[in-house]
Design a protein around this motif. Sequence first.
Motif, PDB file in Angstrom:
ATOM      1  N   PHE A  82      90.897  -6.692   1.949  1.00  0.00           N
ATOM      2  CA  PHE A  82      92.066  -7.247   1.657  1.00  0.00           C
ATOM      3  C   PHE A  82      92.963  -6.303   2.061  1.00  0.00           C
ATOM      4  O   PHE A  82      93.848  -6.820   2.950  1.00  0.00           O
ATOM      5  N   ALA A  83      93.088  -5.048   1.777  1.00  0.00           N
ATOM      6  CA  ALA A  83      93.942  -4.074   2.213  1.00  0.00           C
ATOM      7  C   ALA A  83      93.992  -3.949   3.936  1.00  0.00           C
ATOM      8  O   ALA A  83      95.060  -3.714   4.380  1.00  0.00           O
ATOM      9  N   ALA A  84      92.701  -4.172   4.606  1.00  0.00           N
ATOM     10  CA  ALA A  84      92.605  -3.971   6.105  1.00  0.00           C
ATOM     11  C   ALA A  84      93.164  -5.087   6.886  1.00  0.00           C
ATOM     12  O   ALA A  84      93.972  -4.969   7.584  1.00  0.00           O
ATOM     13  N   ALA A  85      93.442  -6.256   5.787  1.00  0.00           N
ATOM     14  CA  ALA A  85      94.091  -7.167   6.509  1.00  0.00           C
ATOM     15  C   ALA A  85      95.544  -7.259   6.224  1.00  0.00           C
ATOM     16  O   ALA A  85      96.046  -8.543   6.389  1.00  0.00           O
ATOM     17  N   GLY A  86      95.763  -6.305   5.492  1.00  0.00           N
ATOM     18  CA  GLY A  86      97.302  -6.343   5.354  1.00  0.00           C
ATOM     19  C   GLY A  86      97.794  -6.973   3.999  1.00  0.00           C
ATOM     20  O   GLY A  86      98.886  -7.490   3.851  1.00  0.00           O
ATOM     21  N   VAL A 139      90.416 -23.805  -8.880  1.00  0.00           N
ATOM     22  CA  VAL A 139      89.663 -22.685  -8.237  1.00  0.00           C
ATOM     23  C   VAL A 139      88.246 -22.747  -8.941  1.00  0.00           C
ATOM     24  O   VAL A 139      88.048 -22.748 -10.236  1.00  0.00           O
ATOM     25  N   LYS A 140      87.325 -22.728  -8.126  1.00  0.00           N
ATOM     26  CA  LYS A 140      85.606 -22.411  -8.712  1.00  0.00           C
ATOM     27  C   LYS A 140      85.552 -21.258  -8.343  1.00  0.00           C
ATOM     28  O   LYS A 140      85.455 -20.952  -7.142  1.00  0.00           O
ATOM     29  N   VAL A 141      85.039 -20.296  -9.229  1.00  0.00           N
ATOM     30  CA  VAL A 141      84.852 -18.689  -9.060  1.00  0.00           C
ATOM     31  C   VAL A 141      83.730 -18.625  -7.894  1.00  0.00           C
ATOM     32  O   VAL A 141      84.058 -17.663  -6.952  1.00  0.00           O
ATOM     33  N   PRO A 142      82.810 -19.124  -7.748  1.00  0.00           N
ATOM     34  CA  PRO A 142      81.701 -18.615  -6.600  1.00  0.00           C
ATOM     35  C   PRO A 142      82.179 -18.793  -5.168  1.00  0.00           C
ATOM     36  O   PRO A 142      82.784 -19.573  -4.934  1.00  0.00           O
ATOM     37  N   ASN A 143      82.153 -17.785  -4.705  1.00  0.00           N
ATOM     38  CA  ASN A 143      82.614 -17.440  -2.958  1.00  0.00           C
ATOM     39  C   ASN A 143      84.150 -17.681  -2.956  1.00  0.00           C
ATOM     40  O   ASN A 143      84.526 -17.705  -1.687  1.00  0.00           O
ATOM     41  N   HIS A 144      84.837 -17.874  -3.857  1.00  0.00           N
ATOM     42  CA  HIS A 144      86.319 -18.084  -3.748  1.00  0.00           C
ATOM     43  C   HIS A 144      86.990 -16.699  -3.176  1.00  0.00           C
ATOM     44  O   HIS A 144      87.894 -16.825  -2.227  1.00  0.00           O
ATOM     45  N   ALA A 145      86.649 -15.529  -3.557  1.00  0.00           N
ATOM     46  CA  ALA A 145      87.275 -14.179  -3.116  1.00  0.00           C
ATOM     47  C   ALA A 145      87.194 -14.256  -1.697  1.00  0.00           C
ATOM     48  O   ALA A 145      88.005 -13.763  -0.938  1.00  0.00           O
ATOM     49  N   GLY A 146      85.981 -14.524  -1.231  1.00  0.00           N
ATOM     50  CA  GLY A 146      85.674 -14.408   0.224  1.00  0.00           C
ATOM     51  C   GLY A 146      86.076 -15.451   0.967  1.00  0.00           C
ATOM     52  O   GLY A 146      86.634 -15.160   2.411  1.00  0.00           O
ATOM     53  N   GLU A 147      86.643 -16.605   0.409  1.00  0.00           N
ATOM     54  CA  GLU A 147      87.297 -17.722   1.187  1.00  0.00           C
ATOM     55  C   GLU A 147      88.937 -17.326   1.446  1.00  0.00           C
ATOM     56  O   GLU A 147      89.447 -17.393   2.387  1.00  0.00           O
ATOM     57  N   VAL A 148      89.311 -16.618   0.318  1.00  0.00           N
ATOM     58  CA  VAL A 148      90.696 -16.333   0.330  1.00  0.00           C
ATOM     59  C   VAL A 148      90.740 -14.884   1.431  1.00  0.00           C
ATOM     60  O   VAL A 148      91.762 -15.138   2.002  1.00  0.00           O
ATOM     61  N   LEU A 149      89.788 -14.188   1.537  1.00  0.00           N
ATOM     62  CA  LEU A 149      89.804 -13.112   2.357  1.00  0.00           C
ATOM     63  C   LEU A 149      90.022 -13.653   3.724  1.00  0.00           C
ATOM     64  O   LEU A 149      90.718 -13.365   4.575  1.00  0.00           O
ATOM     65  N   LYS A 150      89.021 -14.547   3.987  1.00  0.00           N
ATOM     66  CA  LYS A 150      88.968 -15.221   5.396  1.00  0.00           C
ATOM     67  C   LYS A 150      90.444 -15.626   5.923  1.00  0.00           C
ATOM     68  O   LYS A 150      90.950 -15.628   6.897  1.00  0.00           O
ATOM     69  N   ALA A 151      91.035 -16.411   4.881  1.00  0.00           N
ATOM     70  CA  ALA A 151      92.405 -16.945   5.073  1.00  0.00           C
ATOM     71  C   ALA A 151      93.447 -15.821   5.292  1.00  0.00           C
ATOM     72  O   ALA A 151      94.189 -16.050   6.240  1.00  0.00           O
ATOM     73  N   ALA A 152      93.196 -14.767   4.513  1.00  0.00           N
ATOM     74  CA  ALA A 152      94.129 -13.489   4.666  1.00  0.00           C
ATOM     75  C   ALA A 152      93.900 -12.873   6.026  1.00  0.00           C
ATOM     76  O   ALA A 152      95.055 -12.394   6.699  1.00  0.00           O
ATOM     77  N   GLN A 153      92.993 -12.785   6.501  1.00  0.00           N
ATOM     78  CA  GLN A 153      92.588 -12.010   7.631  1.00  0.00           C
ATOM     79  C   GLN A 153      92.781 -12.913   9.059  1.00  0.00           C
ATOM     80  O   GLN A 153      93.307 -12.535  10.025  1.00  0.00           O
ATOM     81  N   GLY A 154      92.871 -14.332   8.681  1.00  0.00           N
ATOM     82  CA  GLY A 154      93.499 -15.307   9.771  1.00  0.00           C
ATOM     83  C   GLY A 154      94.709 -15.657   9.997  1.00  0.00           C
ATOM     84  O   GLY A 154      95.363 -16.328  10.715  1.00  0.00           O
ATOM     85  N   SER A 155      95.696 -15.074   8.820  1.00  0.00           N
ATOM     86  CA  SER A 155      97.145 -15.491   9.024  1.00  0.00           C
ATOM     87  C   SER A 155      97.693 -14.398   9.544  1.00  0.00           C
ATOM     88  O   SER A 155      97.499 -13.242   9.623  1.00  0.00           O
TER      89      SER A 155
END
Length: 151
Positions: free
Chosen positions: A57-61, A135-151
Amino acid sequence: MIEQGDKAPSLTIATTDGQTIDLASPGGKLVLYFYPKDDTSGCTREAQDFTALADEFAAAGARVVGVSRDSAKSHDKFIAKYDLKVPLAVDEGSLSEAFGTWVEKSMYGRKYMGMERATYLIGADGTVLRAWRKVKVPNHAGEVLKAAQGS
């Protein structure tokens, strides 16, 4: 209820790591995740998942902050017990009210008010880039990370 494209409310939050964040102008991407209660199974798993991805997340700003209505003392114990690497913020009501995450729930036929698990990705200018509700917990943090990296 705040949705994608809305402006984040003009509120300032204080985190357990001593930072103060102005939601209307966070100065970078901000992941704000609301969770019901410290040291419960689902909330612990979610906090651990965000902690495991903290460097990415930090690397994605993007900064990640967890929010519940638990006390600062409860947050400190929760962080220490699980060696969490994401700061937490105490919500005395105004934050969850503004985001629409303080909702009526029902368990065993009893209705009560509680925190809905939800996550918001907020841009540097305070615009909500993505919103995840119920939100359902399984895989959620990874999904949010992908969105943060793509924005």
